[in-house]
Design an enzyme around this catalytic site. Structure first.
Site, PDB file in Angstrom:
ATOM      1  N   HIS A 136       6.496  42.993  36.817  1.00  0.00           N
ATOM      2  CA  HIS A 136       7.619  42.034  36.797  1.00  0.00           C
ATOM      3  C   HIS A 136       7.333  40.937  35.761  1.00  0.00           C
ATOM      4  O   HIS A 136       8.181  40.614  34.936  1.00  0.00           O
ATOM      5  CB  HIS A 136       7.809  41.384  38.170  1.00  0.00           C
ATOM      6  CG  HIS A 136       8.668  40.147  38.120  1.00  0.00           C
ATOM      7  ND1 HIS A 136      10.041  40.196  38.125  1.00  0.00           N
ATOM      8  CD2 HIS A 136       8.335  38.839  37.995  1.00  0.00           C
ATOM      9  CE1 HIS A 136      10.521  38.957  38.030  1.00  0.00           C
ATOM     10  NE2 HIS A 136       9.516  38.108  37.954  1.00  0.00           N
ATOM     11  N   HIS A 141       9.224  38.845  32.052  1.00  0.00           N
ATOM     12  CA  HIS A 141       9.173  37.473  31.507  1.00  0.00           C
ATOM     13  C   HIS A 141       8.582  37.369  30.103  1.00  0.00           C
ATOM     14  O   HIS A 141       9.037  36.567  29.292  1.00  0.00           O
ATOM     15  CB  HIS A 141       8.303  36.589  32.413  1.00  0.00           C
ATOM     16  CG  HIS A 141       8.979  36.177  33.675  1.00  0.00           C
ATOM     17  ND1 HIS A 141       9.995  35.245  33.716  1.00  0.00           N
ATOM     18  CD2 HIS A 141       8.777  36.564  34.949  1.00  0.00           C
ATOM     19  CE1 HIS A 141      10.384  35.078  34.963  1.00  0.00           C
ATOM     20  NE2 HIS A 141       9.678  35.871  35.745  1.00  0.00           N
ATOM     21  N   GLU A 182      15.237  33.962  35.802  1.00  0.00           N
ATOM     22  CA  GLU A 182      15.044  35.122  36.687  1.00  0.00           C
ATOM     23  C   GLU A 182      16.266  36.043  36.721  1.00  0.00           C
ATOM     24  O   GLU A 182      16.114  37.259  36.672  1.00  0.00           O
ATOM     25  CB  GLU A 182      14.702  34.661  38.113  1.00  0.00           C
ATOM     26  CG  GLU A 182      13.340  34.024  38.273  1.00  0.00           C
ATOM     27  CD  GLU A 182      12.161  35.000  38.018  1.00  0.00           C
ATOM     28  OE1 GLU A 182      11.032  34.531  38.038  1.00  0.00           O
ATOM     29  OE2 GLU A 182      12.388  36.207  37.786  1.00  0.00           O
ATOM     30  N   SER A 201      13.443  43.695  35.113  1.00  0.00           N
ATOM     31  CA  SER A 201      12.319  44.487  35.661  1.00  0.00           C
ATOM     32  C   SER A 201      12.747  45.287  36.892  1.00  0.00           C
ATOM     33  O   SER A 201      11.926  45.904  37.552  1.00  0.00           O
ATOM     34  CB  SER A 201      11.156  43.553  36.034  1.00  0.00           C
ATOM     35  OG  SER A 201      11.598  42.602  36.990  1.00  0.00           O
TER      36      SER A 201
HETATM   37  N1  HBI Z   1       4.226  31.228  40.744  1.00  0.00           N
HETATM   38  N2  HBI Z   1       2.928  32.833  39.686  1.00  0.00           N
HETATM   39  C1  HBI Z   1       4.143  32.278  39.906  1.00  0.00           C
HETATM   40  N3  HBI Z   1       5.227  32.778  39.293  1.00  0.00           N
HETATM   41  C2  HBI Z   1       6.457  32.230  39.480  1.00  0.00           C
HETATM   42  O1  HBI Z   1       7.455  32.687  38.899  1.00  0.00           O
HETATM   43  C3  HBI Z   1       6.588  31.125  40.345  1.00  0.00           C
HETATM   44  C4  HBI Z   1       5.437  30.630  40.966  1.00  0.00           C
HETATM   45  N4  HBI Z   1       5.532  29.589  41.805  1.00  0.00           N
HETATM   46  C5  HBI Z   1       6.782  28.912  42.086  1.00  0.00           C
HETATM   47  C6  HBI Z   1       7.932  29.534  41.400  1.00  0.00           C
HETATM   48  N5  HBI Z   1       7.813  30.559  40.566  1.00  0.00           N
HETATM   49  C7  HBI Z   1       9.334  29.046  41.653  1.00  0.00           C
HETATM   50  O2  HBI Z   1       9.441  28.460  42.925  1.00  0.00           O
HETATM   51  C8  HBI Z   1       9.749  28.053  40.582  1.00  0.00           C
HETATM   52  O3  HBI Z   1      11.124  27.815  40.652  1.00  0.00           O
HETATM   53  C9  HBI Z   1       9.022  26.791  40.762  1.00  0.00           C
HETATM   54 FE    FE Z   2       9.641  35.956  37.793  1.00  0.00          FE
END
Ligand code: HBI
Ligand code: FE
Length: 279
Positions: A136, A141, A182, A201
């Site tokens: 993913h 990303h 996303e 993804s």
């Molecule tokens: N942590 N590793 C990782 N990847 C993310 O996409 C991610 C996260 N922590 C919080 C988060 N995304 C979402 O809550 C954001 O909107 C902050």
């Molecule tokens: Fe993501």
């Protein structure tokens, strides 16, 4: 110094990652030797299936940069991707054991470091996994981090996230991330296309988001998007559409403090609520 695991939503299962190997900032080294032949095979099969679905559905900007990921027969080494990524937009991907706390996440983005989970789903989870895994994050990303406008938008998003946390507006800003990075859609000359990582993804949601008559598709507009709730374990019921990546970047230019003050006084929208009839 290890870290405690991080779990989101009502996840009944303990998180997958081994957080004891994470540093203070939740980053760790990519445990490349831990990958089995089955892991590399899972990545290869996911990559082959997903890349075949892209034409006519994925943003052309995404299709153009996907080859920057390099290897597709196996899980790439993050260092190999970073050599090219640094040259392209001064971003680096950093390994993490899985989801990390908001503040740690925003801090990494603000420093042009994108957290990439380094484990991959099991073969029996081929169809679907709730938590983001390396496929993913890498396939969804990382390619658009090679796009200069998106690269700057995500850094600005991270800077905004730190401010939002201090203002207690983290959820409103999380919705902006959710409905753009996303699950965002973009109108390109050839038609409506997906640019959000969660869609790109996903084998099922890619066609659904662009072609199904079921979901709502609204123009991205901060006051609406930041008040629209989302679900993490179904296809989206609402998608927000932009006309260009520049639009995203310009949208996040102003300081959001006053916007947050206004929006928190207004009602939220359910994930599937109808568009307001413009009076
Ligand atoms: N942590 N590793 C990782 N990847 C993310 O996409 C991610 C996260 N922590 C919080 C988060 N995304 C979402 O809550 C954001 O909107 C902050
Ligand atoms: Fe993501």
């Amino acid at each position: 110094m290890g870290q405690a695991p991080v779990v989101y939503g009502q996840s009944s299962r303990p998180p997958r990652g081994d957080y004891s190997r994470a540093h203070e900032d939740f980053t760790c080294a990519q445990d490349f030797d831990a990958y089995t032949a089955a892991d590399h095979d899972t990545y290869h099969r996911l990559y082959e299936r997903q890349s075949a679905l892209l034409p006519g559905l994925a943003s052309q900007a995404f299709i153009d940069v996907l080859p920057k990921l390099g290897a597709k027969e196996r899980i790439p080494r993050f260092d190999d991707i970073n050599e090219q990524l640094w040259r392209a937009t001064r971003w680096q991907i950093v390994a993490v054991p899985g989801l990390i706390p908001e503040r740690a996440f925003f801090s990494l983005l603000a420093n042009r470091q994108f957290p990439v989970t380094d484990w991959i789903r099991k073969p029996e989870e081929f169809e679907y996994i709730v938590e983001p895994d390396v496929f993913h994050d890498l396939f969804g990303h990382v390619p658009l981090l090679f796009n200069p406008v998106i690269a700057d938008y995500i850094q600005r998003y991270g800077q905004g996230g730190l401010k939002a946390e201090d203002l207690g507006a983290g959820e409103m800003l999380a919705r902006l991330y959710w409905y753009t990075i996303e699950f965002g859609l973009i109108r390109e000359p050839a038609g409506l296309r997906a640019y959000g990582a969660g869609i790109l993804s996903s084998s099922g949601e890619l066609q659904y988001s662009v072609q199904s008559p079921e979901p709502r598709r609204l123009p991205l507009e901060l006051a609406r998007t930041m008040r629209t709730r989302y679900k993490i374990d179904t296809y989206q019921q609402t998608y927000f559409v932009i006309d260009s990546f520049e639009q995203l970047f310009e949208l996040t230019a102003p300081d959001f403090t006053h916007l947050y003050e206004e929006l928190r006084l207004l009602p939220e929208f359910a994930a599937d609520s109808a568009p307001l009839i413009s009076t």
